[in-house]
Design an enzyme around this catalytic site. Structure first.
Site, PDB file in Angstrom:
ATOM      1  N   GLN A 129       0.972  -1.272  -0.036  1.00  0.00           N
ATOM      2  CA  GLN A 129      -0.252  -0.064   0.140  1.00  0.00           C
ATOM      3  C   GLN A 129       0.916   1.264   0.006  1.00  0.00           C
ATOM      4  O   GLN A 129       1.448   1.464   1.173  1.00  0.00           O
ATOM      5  CB  GLN A 129      -0.724   0.089   1.147  1.00  0.00           C
ATOM      6  CG  GLN A 129      -1.669   1.258   1.652  1.00  0.00           C
ATOM      7  CD  GLN A 129      -2.525   1.826   0.440  1.00  0.00           C
ATOM      8  OE1 GLN A 129      -3.180   1.107  -0.159  1.00  0.00           O
ATOM      9  NE2 GLN A 129      -2.199   3.038  -0.091  1.00  0.00           N
ATOM     10  N   GLY A 261     -10.643   1.097  -0.290  1.00  0.00           N
ATOM     11  CA  GLY A 261     -10.133   0.630  -1.517  1.00  0.00           C
ATOM     12  C   GLY A 261      -8.824   1.494  -1.882  1.00  0.00           C
ATOM     13  O   GLY A 261      -8.937   2.575  -1.222  1.00  0.00           O
ATOM     14  N   MET A 262      -8.303   1.074  -2.766  1.00  0.00           N
ATOM     15  CA  MET A 262      -6.970   1.618  -3.253  1.00  0.00           C
ATOM     16  C   MET A 262      -7.044   1.453  -4.901  1.00  0.00           C
ATOM     17  O   MET A 262      -6.955   0.648  -5.239  1.00  0.00           O
ATOM     18  CB  MET A 262      -5.808   1.099  -2.634  1.00  0.00           C
ATOM     19  CG  MET A 262      -4.399   1.867  -3.120  1.00  0.00           C
ATOM     20  SD  MET A 262      -4.359   3.597  -2.821  1.00  0.00           S
ATOM     21  CE  MET A 262      -3.618   4.259  -3.827  1.00  0.00           C
ATOM     22  N   GLU A 263      -6.940   2.645  -5.408  1.00  0.00           N
ATOM     23  CA  GLU A 263      -7.223   2.782  -6.873  1.00  0.00           C
ATOM     24  C   GLU A 263      -5.854   2.143  -7.813  1.00  0.00           C
ATOM     25  O   GLU A 263      -5.599   3.026  -8.787  1.00  0.00           O
ATOM     26  CB  GLU A 263      -7.451   4.220  -7.188  1.00  0.00           C
ATOM     27  CG  GLU A 263      -6.414   5.218  -6.968  1.00  0.00           C
ATOM     28  CD  GLU A 263      -6.483   6.087  -5.746  1.00  0.00           C
ATOM     29  OE1 GLU A 263      -6.886   5.328  -4.850  1.00  0.00           O
ATOM     30  OE2 GLU A 263      -5.914   7.059  -5.738  1.00  0.00           O
ATOM     31  N   ASN A 264      -5.308   1.140  -7.327  1.00  0.00           N
ATOM     32  CA  ASN A 264      -4.127   0.852  -8.167  1.00  0.00           C
ATOM     33  C   ASN A 264      -4.552   0.665  -9.552  1.00  0.00           C
ATOM     34  O   ASN A 264      -5.492  -0.043  -9.784  1.00  0.00           O
ATOM     35  CB  ASN A 264      -3.396  -0.429  -7.591  1.00  0.00           C
ATOM     36  CG  ASN A 264      -2.968  -0.087  -6.240  1.00  0.00           C
ATOM     37  OD1 ASN A 264      -2.532   1.049  -5.737  1.00  0.00           O
ATOM     38  ND2 ASN A 264      -3.394  -1.097  -5.268  1.00  0.00           N
ATOM     39  N   HIS A 287     -16.014   4.452  -6.846  1.00  0.00           N
ATOM     40  CA  HIS A 287     -15.149   5.620  -6.307  1.00  0.00           C
ATOM     41  C   HIS A 287     -13.724   5.273  -6.892  1.00  0.00           C
ATOM     42  O   HIS A 287     -12.995   5.935  -7.673  1.00  0.00           O
ATOM     43  CB  HIS A 287     -14.813   5.602  -4.834  1.00  0.00           C
ATOM     44  CG  HIS A 287     -13.706   6.625  -4.374  1.00  0.00           C
ATOM     45  ND1 HIS A 287     -14.227   7.930  -3.873  1.00  0.00           N
ATOM     46  CD2 HIS A 287     -12.478   6.418  -4.249  1.00  0.00           C
ATOM     47  CE1 HIS A 287     -13.223   8.415  -3.596  1.00  0.00           C
ATOM     48  NE2 HIS A 287     -12.192   7.659  -3.710  1.00  0.00           N
ATOM     49  N   GLU A 288     -13.158   3.893  -6.802  1.00  0.00           N
ATOM     50  CA  GLU A 288     -11.755   3.578  -7.102  1.00  0.00           C
ATOM     51  C   GLU A 288     -11.492   3.600  -8.729  1.00  0.00           C
ATOM     52  O   GLU A 288     -10.925   3.987  -9.315  1.00  0.00           O
ATOM     53  CB  GLU A 288     -11.396   2.249  -6.566  1.00  0.00           C
ATOM     54  CG  GLU A 288     -11.320   2.159  -5.051  1.00  0.00           C
ATOM     55  CD  GLU A 288     -10.857   3.313  -4.418  1.00  0.00           C
ATOM     56  OE1 GLU A 288     -10.001   3.890  -4.567  1.00  0.00           O
ATOM     57  OE2 GLU A 288     -11.236   3.537  -3.386  1.00  0.00           O
ATOM     58  N   HIS A 291     -11.301   6.992 -10.037  1.00  0.00           N
ATOM     59  CA  HIS A 291      -9.811   7.481  -9.813  1.00  0.00           C
ATOM     60  C   HIS A 291      -8.981   7.392 -11.228  1.00  0.00           C
ATOM     61  O   HIS A 291      -7.895   7.927 -11.608  1.00  0.00           O
ATOM     62  CB  HIS A 291      -9.159   6.847  -8.929  1.00  0.00           C
ATOM     63  CG  HIS A 291      -9.094   7.551  -7.439  1.00  0.00           C
ATOM     64  ND1 HIS A 291      -8.760   8.730  -7.253  1.00  0.00           N
ATOM     65  CD2 HIS A 291      -9.568   7.128  -6.247  1.00  0.00           C
ATOM     66  CE1 HIS A 291      -8.993   9.087  -5.995  1.00  0.00           C
ATOM     67  NE2 HIS A 291      -9.355   7.980  -5.291  1.00  0.00           N
ATOM     68  N   GLU A 310      -9.106  13.455  -4.401  1.00  0.00           N
ATOM     69  CA  GLU A 310     -10.427  12.723  -3.618  1.00  0.00           C
ATOM     70  C   GLU A 310     -11.511  13.685  -3.945  1.00  0.00           C
ATOM     71  O   GLU A 310     -12.673  13.094  -4.079  1.00  0.00           O
ATOM     72  CB  GLU A 310      -9.877  12.524  -2.293  1.00  0.00           C
ATOM     73  CG  GLU A 310      -8.701  11.719  -2.043  1.00  0.00           C
ATOM     74  CD  GLU A 310      -8.964  10.347  -2.559  1.00  0.00           C
ATOM     75  OE1 GLU A 310     -10.128   9.930  -3.032  1.00  0.00           O
ATOM     76  OE2 GLU A 310      -7.931   9.541  -2.806  1.00  0.00           O
ATOM     77  N   ASP A 367       0.086  10.606   6.471  1.00  0.00           N
ATOM     78  CA  ASP A 367      -1.035   9.872   7.076  1.00  0.00           C
ATOM     79  C   ASP A 367      -1.794  10.469   8.245  1.00  0.00           C
ATOM     80  O   ASP A 367      -2.809  10.095   8.612  1.00  0.00           O
ATOM     81  CB  ASP A 367      -0.123   8.308   7.423  1.00  0.00           C
ATOM     82  CG  ASP A 367      -0.031   7.640   6.090  1.00  0.00           C
ATOM     83  OD1 ASP A 367      -0.527   7.818   5.323  1.00  0.00           O
ATOM     84  OD2 ASP A 367       1.179   7.037   6.481  1.00  0.00           O
ATOM     85  N   TYR A 375     -12.283  14.942   0.618  1.00  0.00           N
ATOM     86  CA  TYR A 375     -13.203  14.212  -0.137  1.00  0.00           C
ATOM     87  C   TYR A 375     -14.369  14.980  -0.005  1.00  0.00           C
ATOM     88  O   TYR A 375     -14.925  15.486  -1.430  1.00  0.00           O
ATOM     89  CB  TYR A 375     -13.289  13.216   0.635  1.00  0.00           C
ATOM     90  CG  TYR A 375     -12.468  11.662   0.640  1.00  0.00           C
ATOM     91  CD1 TYR A 375     -11.043  11.943   1.549  1.00  0.00           C
ATOM     92  CD2 TYR A 375     -12.499  10.705  -0.190  1.00  0.00           C
ATOM     93  CE1 TYR A 375     -10.224  11.119   1.338  1.00  0.00           C
ATOM     94  CE2 TYR A 375     -11.270   9.819  -0.105  1.00  0.00           C
ATOM     95  CZ  TYR A 375     -10.252   9.997   0.694  1.00  0.00           C
ATOM     96  OH  TYR A 375      -9.336   9.057   0.688  1.00  0.00           O
TER      97      TYR A 375
HETATM   98  N1  BES Z   1      -6.620   6.996  -2.615  1.00  0.00           N
HETATM   99  C1  BES Z   1      -7.704   6.437  -1.568  1.00  0.00           C
HETATM  100  C2  BES Z   1      -6.968   5.690  -0.320  1.00  0.00           C
HETATM  101  C3  BES Z   1      -5.754   6.253   0.212  1.00  0.00           C
HETATM  102  C4  BES Z   1      -5.870   7.716   0.480  1.00  0.00           C
HETATM  103  C5  BES Z   1      -4.988   5.672   0.739  1.00  0.00           C
HETATM  104  C6  BES Z   1      -4.660   8.281   0.998  1.00  0.00           C
HETATM  105  C7  BES Z   1      -3.662   6.085   1.359  1.00  0.00           C
HETATM  106  C8  BES Z   1      -3.564   7.488   1.415  1.00  0.00           C
HETATM  107  C9  BES Z   1      -8.650   5.877  -2.008  1.00  0.00           C
HETATM  108  O1  BES Z   1      -9.191   6.105  -3.083  1.00  0.00           O
HETATM  109  C10 BES Z   1     -10.033   6.247  -0.926  1.00  0.00           C
HETATM  110  O2  BES Z   1     -10.374   7.321  -1.066  1.00  0.00           O
HETATM  111  N2  BES Z   1     -10.555   5.073  -0.363  1.00  0.00           N
HETATM  112  C11 BES Z   1     -11.618   5.373   0.568  1.00  0.00           C
HETATM  113  C12 BES Z   1     -12.962   4.821  -0.289  1.00  0.00           C
HETATM  114  C13 BES Z   1     -14.117   6.049  -0.471  1.00  0.00           C
HETATM  115  C14 BES Z   1     -13.778   7.378  -0.158  1.00  0.00           C
HETATM  116  C15 BES Z   1     -15.400   5.559  -1.132  1.00  0.00           C
HETATM  117  C16 BES Z   1     -11.506   4.601   1.567  1.00  0.00           C
HETATM  118  O3  BES Z   1     -10.591   3.790   1.756  1.00  0.00           O
HETATM  119  O4  BES Z   1     -12.498   4.520   2.385  1.00  0.00           O
HETATM  120 ZN    ZN Z   2     -10.034   8.128  -3.245  1.00  0.00          ZN
END
Ligand code: BES
Ligand code: ZN
Length: 587
Positions: A129, A261-264, A287-288, A291, A310, A367, A375
């Site tokens: 991650q 989720g993570m948009e890899n 959402h992913e 991205h 975001e 972090d 968001y």
């Molecule tokens: N890219 C993010 C996750 C992320 C952000 C990981 C910053 C590390 C650092 C991902 O797209 C995300 O926003 N996930 C959300 C989902 C949602 C808003 C629907 C989550 O993990 O809850």
């Molecule tokens: Zn996101």
């Protein structure tokens, strides 16, 4: 210029990396990756000079130019946020460098799972991650979204296991006990999108461009939950233009995955907590997927402009959701978002600067700064712009934005300059300055409105009629329970649980809202269920409110600490760090 990104030692006066060849062996016994990274420069060096790379907890064995000349290097002491700067003395006429190295068992991007931490229980599992700044714990790299790279990868793993990468698959070769998997990524990506997983994995087809991966015991449920992914892709293409990454596969992660989720790219990672059995949480997949345009294609230049990733993506997610599920359901999600935003802003009471869309993050760990503000405030800002311009004009603008900035990394100023050029006057009309560089939610934010929301609001904190609540979607349950949490009156927990069995809910969004309420109300069964949840999932969105609720109550404060101590080793390193900070204990 020199250093531009608060979270990277990347220096734009030095050589710039454009491509990577990665060769590693995954050593589950020692919990390290060992191998080499060859970095190719955009142009060969004209003169000798330094090259600064980002690293975190890496052991560098040797460095040479791609044509084999040894390169002197020095590793600085680690900065607590950035990690350690690796400075190479690169000679003239070098097309690139090759570093042999190994990672640390504590690499912040990696979680090594024992067989017991997996569903199957027979094989270990490993995943990465990298967002926001953890790629540097996997390989030495210019770890800033301002630098985009393509790559090839060759990964050696124990033969029973599979490798998946956020890349295109080139083949698998078994040599005795070892399997070698080869991948390549043709589209240039920012390093935070470098991603892979290793484990016992199977797949099911979801459509011509996508399949879902998971452990064998989970894959059928995942295929049922995500059956609509193909329709989602088509809806998204209708809104934002052709899908630019060829495939959209989804990997259902082990429960300790710290995010929803993570948009890899080509391979979105999702938490198994999405598997509610009723497809009610697939907005996370939308959402992913979104991205793919807003984030992976048009990328924030650094974490200070994270809202460009975001905020745009939540906006795009809700547009996809509106096409697939309609306006009413989407309005419920927007209302949940608004409630989460208000709560986050209240929590940042003493640090209002973190509620601006554009943030100042020199010396701040991304972090630790992470919240729903970029968001949901970003979403509201874009909805406000949409309302001002009208939907057709805003849609055209969004497409143009994607075309203009595709495969680039941009700042908030790039966005505002684009707006000035293509929609003159719009920013001023919506008071953009207050949104971008001011705290909280400006007054011109539109409030979510819908029939179902009106009905919920009318109900307030009274008990719902059985026939009414029986027809509620999970989002309505969540809104209702959060309304009870905000109401000063004692919540009717016993009555609700007796009728609706909320403590047994299989939908984690509803369950966590319920447990927060139960813990606050002193409803005894909530404590045991909370402790159980904290042992079964590692998604920070759930860990944070539950640990916070447990430690807010004098009677359960000790339970919070004991539960963390028992489970910390099974949490992802990032989650461990964040929860330890919240509880004020050692990670
Ligand atoms: N890219 C993010 C996750 C992320 C952000 C990981 C910053 C590390 C650092 C991902 O797209 C995300 O926003 N996930 C959300 C989902 C949602 C808003 C629907 C989550 O993990 O809850
Ligand atoms: Zn996101």
């Amino acid at each position: 210029m020199a250093r531009l990104d608060p979270h990277s030692y990347f220096d734009d006066t030095q050589a710039r990396v454009r491509a990577l060849d990665w060769h590693v062996t995954v050593d589950f016994d020692r919990r390290v990756l060992r191998g080499s990274a060859a970095l190719h420069f955009v142009t060969p060096t004209a003169a000798p000079g330094p090259l600064d790379l980002d690293t975190r907890d890496l052991r560098i064995h040797a460095v040479a130019t791609l044509d084999g000349r040894p390169v002197a290097f020095s590793l600085d002491p680690a900065d607590p946020v950035l990690g350690a700067r690796l400075r190479l003395d690169v000679p003239a006429e070098a097309a690139g460098v090759r570093l042999t190295y190994e990672t640390s068992p504590d690499a912040s991007a990696l979680q090594w799972l024992t067989p017991r931490q997996t569903d199957g229980g027979r094989h270990p599992f490993l995943f990465s991650q990298c967002q926001a700044i953890h790629a540097r714990s996997v390989l030495p790299v210019q770890d800033t979204p301002r630098v985009r790279i393509t790559y090839t990868a060759e990964v050696f793993v124990p033969a029973p296991l599979r490798v998946l990468m956020a890349a295109a698959f080139d083949g698998r070769e078994v040599r005795g006990e070892v399997a070698i998997e080869r991948w390549h990524m043709p589209q240039p990506i920012p390093p935070y999108l470098f991603a892979f997983a290793v484990g016992e994995l199977e797949s099911r087809e979801l459509g011509p461009r996508s399949r879902v991966w998971a452990e064998p015991g989970v894959v059928e449920r995942a295929a049922a939950e995500f059956a609509d992914v193909d329709a989602m892709l088509l809806a998204a293409e209708g809104l934002f233009g052709p899908y630019p990454w060829d495939r959209f596969d989804v990997l259902t992660m082990p429960p300790s995955f710290p995010y929803g989720g993570m948009e890899n790219p080509r391979l979105t990672f999702v938490t198994p907590t999405l598997l509610a059995g009723d497809r009610s949480l697939v907005n996370v997949v939308a959402h992913e997927l979104a991205h793919s345009w807003t984030g992976n294609l048009v990328t924030n230049a650094d974490a200070e402009h994270f809202w460009l990733n975001e905020g745009f993506t939540v906006y795009a997610e809700r547009r996809i959701q509106e096409r697939l599920e309609g306006f009413e359901i989407t309005a419920l999600h927007a209302a949940l978002g608004r409630a989460a935003l208000d709560e986050a802003i209240a929590e940042f009471g003493d640090q209002p600067a973190l509620t601006h869309l554009r943030t100042h993050l020199w010396e701040v760990d991304p972090d630790q700064a992470y919240s729903v503000v970029p968001y949901e405030k970003g979403y509201l800002f874009l909805v406000t712009l949409e309302a001002h311009l009208g939907r057709p004009a805003f849609d055209a603008l969004l497409r143009r934005y994607i075309e203009t900035f595709g495969f680039q990394s941009i700042t908030t100023d790039d966005f505002t300059a684009f707006m000035q050029q293509h929609a003159p006057g719009a920013l001023a009309a919506v008071h953009a300055k207050a949104w971008i560089d001011g705290p909280g939610v400006p007054e011109n934010a539109p409030a979510p409105r819908s029939l179902r929301l009106d009905r919920l609001r009318a109900l307030g904190a009274t008990l719902p009629e059985p026939a009414v609540a029986a027809a509620w979607t999970p989002a309505e349950w969540q809104l209702y329970l959060q309304g009870l949490l905000d109401a000063a009156a004692a919540a009717p927990c016993e009555a609700l649980d007796a009728r609706w069995r909320l403590t047994d809910s299989r939908n984690y969004e509803v369950l966590v809202a319920w447990l927060e309420l139960g813990l606050r109300a002193g409803y005894a069964p909530a404590v045991d269920r909370t402790v159980a949840v904290l042992g079964e999932v590692g998604r920070m969105k759930y860990l944070k409110p539950l640990y916070r609720a447990l430690s807010a109550h004098p009677e359960t404060k000790a339970v919070a600490r004991a539960t963390f101590e028992r489970n910390a080793a099974g949490y992802h390193p990032i989650a461990r760090q964040v929860i330890a900070g919240l509880l004020g204990v050692a990670p």
